[in-house]
Design a protein around this motif. Structure first.
Motif, PDB file in Angstrom:
ATOM      1  N   TYR A   1       5.243   7.543   6.714  1.00 43.14           N
ATOM      2  CA  TYR A   1       4.983   6.281   6.033  1.00 43.14           C
ATOM      3  C   TYR A   1       6.259   5.647   5.484  1.00 43.14           C
ATOM      4  O   TYR A   1       6.339   4.419   5.362  1.00 43.14           O
ATOM      5  CB  TYR A   1       3.961   6.507   4.914  1.00 43.14           C
ATOM      6  CG  TYR A   1       2.654   7.036   5.430  1.00 43.14           C
ATOM      7  CD1 TYR A   1       1.813   6.237   6.210  1.00 43.14           C
ATOM      8  CD2 TYR A   1       2.262   8.353   5.180  1.00 43.14           C
ATOM      9  CE1 TYR A   1       0.620   6.728   6.702  1.00 43.14           C
ATOM     10  CE2 TYR A   1       1.064   8.855   5.672  1.00 43.14           C
ATOM     11  CZ  TYR A   1       0.250   8.044   6.433  1.00 43.14           C
ATOM     12  OH  TYR A   1      -0.929   8.527   6.941  1.00 43.14           O
TER      13      TYR A   1
ATOM     14  N   SER B   1       0.525   9.263  -2.488  1.00 39.92           N
ATOM     15  CA  SER B   1       0.206  10.192  -1.399  1.00 39.92           C
ATOM     16  C   SER B   1       0.777   9.743  -0.051  1.00 39.92           C
ATOM     17  O   SER B   1       0.817  10.526   0.903  1.00 39.92           O
ATOM     18  CB  SER B   1      -1.310  10.363  -1.286  1.00 39.92           C
ATOM     19  OG  SER B   1      -1.925   9.137  -0.915  1.00 39.92           O
ATOM     20  N   LEU B   2       1.195   8.472   0.024  1.00 44.05           N
ATOM     21  CA  LEU B   2       1.769   7.953   1.270  1.00 44.05           C
ATOM     22  C   LEU B   2       3.284   8.056   1.311  1.00 44.05           C
ATOM     23  O   LEU B   2       3.910   7.567   2.253  1.00 44.05           O
ATOM     24  CB  LEU B   2       1.352   6.487   1.471  1.00 44.05           C
ATOM     25  CG  LEU B   2      -0.142   6.225   1.661  1.00 44.05           C
ATOM     26  CD1 LEU B   2      -0.404   4.734   1.799  1.00 44.05           C
ATOM     27  CD2 LEU B   2      -0.691   6.983   2.857  1.00 44.05           C
TER      28      LEU B   2
ATOM     29  N   THR C   1       0.832  -1.207   0.000  1.00 43.34           N
ATOM     30  CA  THR C   1       0.000   0.000   0.000  1.00 43.34           C
ATOM     31  C   THR C   1       0.862   1.252   0.000  1.00 43.34           C
ATOM     32  O   THR C   1       0.612   2.203  -0.761  1.00 43.34           O
ATOM     33  CB  THR C   1      -0.932   0.000   1.222  1.00 43.34           C
ATOM     34  OG1 THR C   1      -1.723  -1.192   1.216  1.00 43.34           O
ATOM     35  CG2 THR C   1      -1.838   1.221   1.218  1.00 43.34           C
TER      36      THR C   1
ATOM     37  N   GLU D   1       0.886   3.718  -3.321  1.00 44.07           N
ATOM     38  CA  GLU D   1       0.150   4.972  -3.209  1.00 44.07           C
ATOM     39  C   GLU D   1       1.098   6.164  -3.063  1.00 44.07           C
ATOM     40  O   GLU D   1       1.808   6.288  -2.066  1.00 44.07           O
ATOM     41  CB  GLU D   1      -0.796   4.907  -2.007  1.00 44.07           C
ATOM     42  CG  GLU D   1      -1.663   6.126  -1.822  1.00 44.07           C
ATOM     43  CD  GLU D   1      -2.535   6.423  -3.030  1.00 44.07           C
ATOM     44  OE1 GLU D   1      -2.625   7.610  -3.397  1.00 44.07           O
ATOM     45  OE2 GLU D   1      -3.124   5.473  -3.603  1.00 44.07           O
TER      46      GLU D   1
ATOM     47  N   GLU E   1      -8.246   3.766   4.270  1.00 41.79           N
ATOM     48  CA  GLU E   1      -9.022   4.154   3.090  1.00 41.79           C
ATOM     49  C   GLU E   1      -8.330   3.756   1.801  1.00 41.79           C
ATOM     50  O   GLU E   1      -8.985   3.365   0.833  1.00 41.79           O
ATOM     51  CB  GLU E   1      -9.276   5.658   3.124  1.00 41.79           C
ATOM     52  CG  GLU E   1     -10.250   6.089   4.215  1.00 41.79           C
ATOM     53  CD  GLU E   1     -10.488   7.583   4.230  1.00 41.79           C
ATOM     54  OE1 GLU E   1      -9.740   8.307   3.522  1.00 41.79           O
ATOM     55  OE2 GLU E   1     -11.415   8.039   4.934  1.00 41.79           O
ATOM     56  N   THR E   2      -6.993   3.827   1.779  1.00 41.02           N
ATOM     57  CA  THR E   2      -6.252   3.429   0.576  1.00 41.02           C
ATOM     58  C   THR E   2      -6.394   1.942   0.317  1.00 41.02           C
ATOM     59  O   THR E   2      -6.605   1.507  -0.826  1.00 41.02           O
ATOM     60  CB  THR E   2      -4.757   3.793   0.720  1.00 41.02           C
ATOM     61  OG1 THR E   2      -4.637   5.196   0.964  1.00 41.02           O
ATOM     62  CG2 THR E   2      -3.987   3.432  -0.542  1.00 41.02           C
TER      63      THR E   2
ATOM     64  N   GLY F   1     -13.495   0.458  -4.460  1.00 38.41           N
ATOM     65  CA  GLY F   1     -13.171   1.767  -5.010  1.00 38.41           C
ATOM     66  C   GLY F   1     -14.337   2.389  -5.737  1.00 38.41           C
ATOM     67  O   GLY F   1     -14.705   3.538  -5.528  1.00 38.41           O
TER      68      GLY F   1
ATOM     69  N   GLN G   1      -5.800   7.164   6.674  1.00 35.32           N
ATOM     70  CA  GLN G   1      -5.359   7.282   5.286  1.00 35.32           C
ATOM     71  C   GLN G   1      -4.973   5.920   4.710  1.00 35.32           C
ATOM     72  O   GLN G   1      -5.336   5.590   3.578  1.00 35.32           O
ATOM     73  CB  GLN G   1      -4.174   8.248   5.188  1.00 35.32           C
ATOM     74  CG  GLN G   1      -3.820   8.619   3.751  1.00 35.32           C
ATOM     75  CD  GLN G   1      -2.783   9.726   3.678  1.00 35.32           C
ATOM     76  OE1 GLN G   1      -2.343  10.258   4.703  1.00 35.32           O
ATOM     77  NE2 GLN G   1      -2.380  10.070   2.467  1.00 35.32           N
ATOM     78  N   ILE G   2      -4.269   5.112   5.490  1.00 29.84           N
ATOM     79  CA  ILE G   2      -3.894   3.777   5.024  1.00 29.84           C
ATOM     80  C   ILE G   2      -5.134   2.904   4.887  1.00 29.84           C
ATOM     81  O   ILE G   2      -5.286   2.168   3.901  1.00 29.84           O
ATOM     82  CB  ILE G   2      -2.876   3.129   5.985  1.00 29.84           C
ATOM     83  CG1 ILE G   2      -1.522   3.835   5.873  1.00 29.84           C
ATOM     84  CG2 ILE G   2      -2.720   1.637   5.683  1.00 29.84           C
ATOM     85  CD1 ILE G   2      -0.464   3.282   6.790  1.00 29.84           C
TER      86      ILE G   2
ATOM     87  N   SER H   1      -9.843   1.191  -0.984  1.00 27.39           N
ATOM     88  CA  SER H   1     -10.035   1.616  -2.371  1.00 27.39           C
ATOM     89  C   SER H   1      -9.398   0.653  -3.362  1.00 27.39           C
ATOM     90  O   SER H   1      -9.788   0.602  -4.536  1.00 27.39           O
ATOM     91  CB  SER H   1      -9.454   3.015  -2.571  1.00 27.39           C
ATOM     92  OG  SER H   1      -8.035   2.997  -2.481  1.00 27.39           O
ATOM     93  N   MET H   2      -8.408  -0.135  -2.893  1.00 28.90           N
ATOM     94  CA  MET H   2      -7.732  -1.070  -3.777  1.00 28.90           C
ATOM     95  C   MET H   2      -8.482  -2.402  -3.872  1.00 28.90           C
ATOM     96  O   MET H   2      -8.231  -3.210  -4.773  1.00 28.90           O
ATOM     97  CB  MET H   2      -6.303  -1.341  -3.293  1.00 28.90           C
ATOM     98  CG  MET H   2      -5.355  -0.138  -3.427  1.00 28.90           C
ATOM     99  SD  MET H   2      -3.629  -0.563  -3.126  1.00 28.90           S
ATOM    100  CE  MET H   2      -3.700  -1.161  -1.448  1.00 28.90           C
TER     101      MET H   2
END
Length: 318
Positions: free
Chosen positions: A62, A56-57, A50, A54, A304-305, A314, A301-302, A308-309
């Protein structure tokens, strides 16, 4: 004529007992260890994938977390499969070279992981106590230098321990009353004096891990002071919840490790050997199992990521 048991030589193999005194329960003991290992393996792999996938991470917190995840994967994989081979198939033989390699990896990964935990505590300190300088202080180059410093420190400490083992002459006794190879467990099979090994192991642990514990305690002390000064009660609760869960896993990591370390040196007969070995086995699998939950599932955040995967998730969220 010298006693054959004290004839100096380098053995071709050692024998790992597993958990002394509990051999008849090995099959039952293996079940929770196997479950925890699978959970640790899947959880850390998902977490690492993840963070890598991602964009954004790709932030300091992270990036440190991904390093912790790699360390957890290596620590559990270095030890647990060998334990399960002992518990299930009674494969107790391990070559001299393989034993030293396992010892090196266990101690190297543990010391490096301790350094990563210090870096993560510093990261949270800057984010909460000095947020305006967070981006400028923790650049990617600074992060790589911190992680490299943790690796180099660990290499220096553990290479010295490995050298101290290689200089020893070993006796005919090949039995290690443990589930994996570690420094003093191997050293105790030597015919020659192991005083240098014992002193180095003690001072190395106190100077490296002891300092790490102090730095983590200071960082979280400053963080808690800043949290209590927040004007919003909701923000205080959220920060306390995050810090509390982090402190719990850090406390577990160091408590199990230091208990095993000091019991091996000073416990004598006051603590049953099977208790000591069982806890030593737990500290290489329990923190790796819990870290993905504490640092991953509890992180919005993790979470939700990852959701979504998942197939269908998603599009459903959209």
């Amino acid at each position: 004529m010298a006693d054959v048991n004290h004839t100096a030589f380098r053995p071709g193999t050692f024998l790992l007992v597993g958990i002394p005194g509990l051999e008849k329960f090995h099959l039952w003991i293996s079940l929770p260890f196997f479950s925890m290992y699978i959970f640790a393996l899947l959880g850390n792999l998902v977490l690492l994938f993840t963070i890598v996938r991602e964009q954004s991470l790709h932030k300091p917190m992270y990036l440190f977390l991904s390093a912790l995840t790699v360390a957890d994967l290596l620590l559990s994989t270095t030890t647990v499969p060998r334990m399960l081979a002992i518990f299930w198939f009674r494969v107790r033989d391990i070559s001299f070279g393989a034993c030293l390699a396992q010892m090196f990896l266990v101690h190297f990964i543990f010391v490096a992981e301790s350094g990563i935990l210090v870096a993560m505590a510093f990261d949270r300190y800057v984010a909460i106590c000095n947020p305006l300088r967070y981006v400028t202080l923790l650049t990617h180059s600074v992060i790589w230098r911190i992680e490299l410093a943790a690796v180099v420190r660990s290499l220096c400490l553990v290479f010295t321990a490995l050298f101290l083992l290689l200089r020893l002459s070993y006796c005919r006794n090949r039995v290690i009353p443990h589930s994996y190879c570690e420094h003093m467990g191997v050293a105790r099979l030597a015919c020659t004096s192991i005083k240098v090994n014992a002193v180095y192991g003690l001072t190395g642990a106190l100077l490296s891990l002891g300092i790490d514990v102090v730095l983590i305690a200071v960082s979280y002390g400053l963080i808690l002071r800043a949290v209590f000064q927040l004007p919003s009660a909701g923000a205080r609760r959220k920060a306390m919840s995050t810090c509390g869960s982090h402190l719990c896993i850090i406390l577990l990591f160091y408590t199990l490790a230091f208990f095993s370390f000091f019991t091996h040196r000073f416990g004598g007969h006051s603590i049953p050997r099977h208790v000591h070995i069982l806890l030593a086995c737990l500290y290489v699998v329990v923190p790796p199992m819990l870290n993905p939950v504490i640092y991953g599932v509890n992180n919005k955040q993790i979470r939700e990521t990852v959701m979504s995967m998942l197939p269908g998730m998603g599009s459903r969220r959209n």
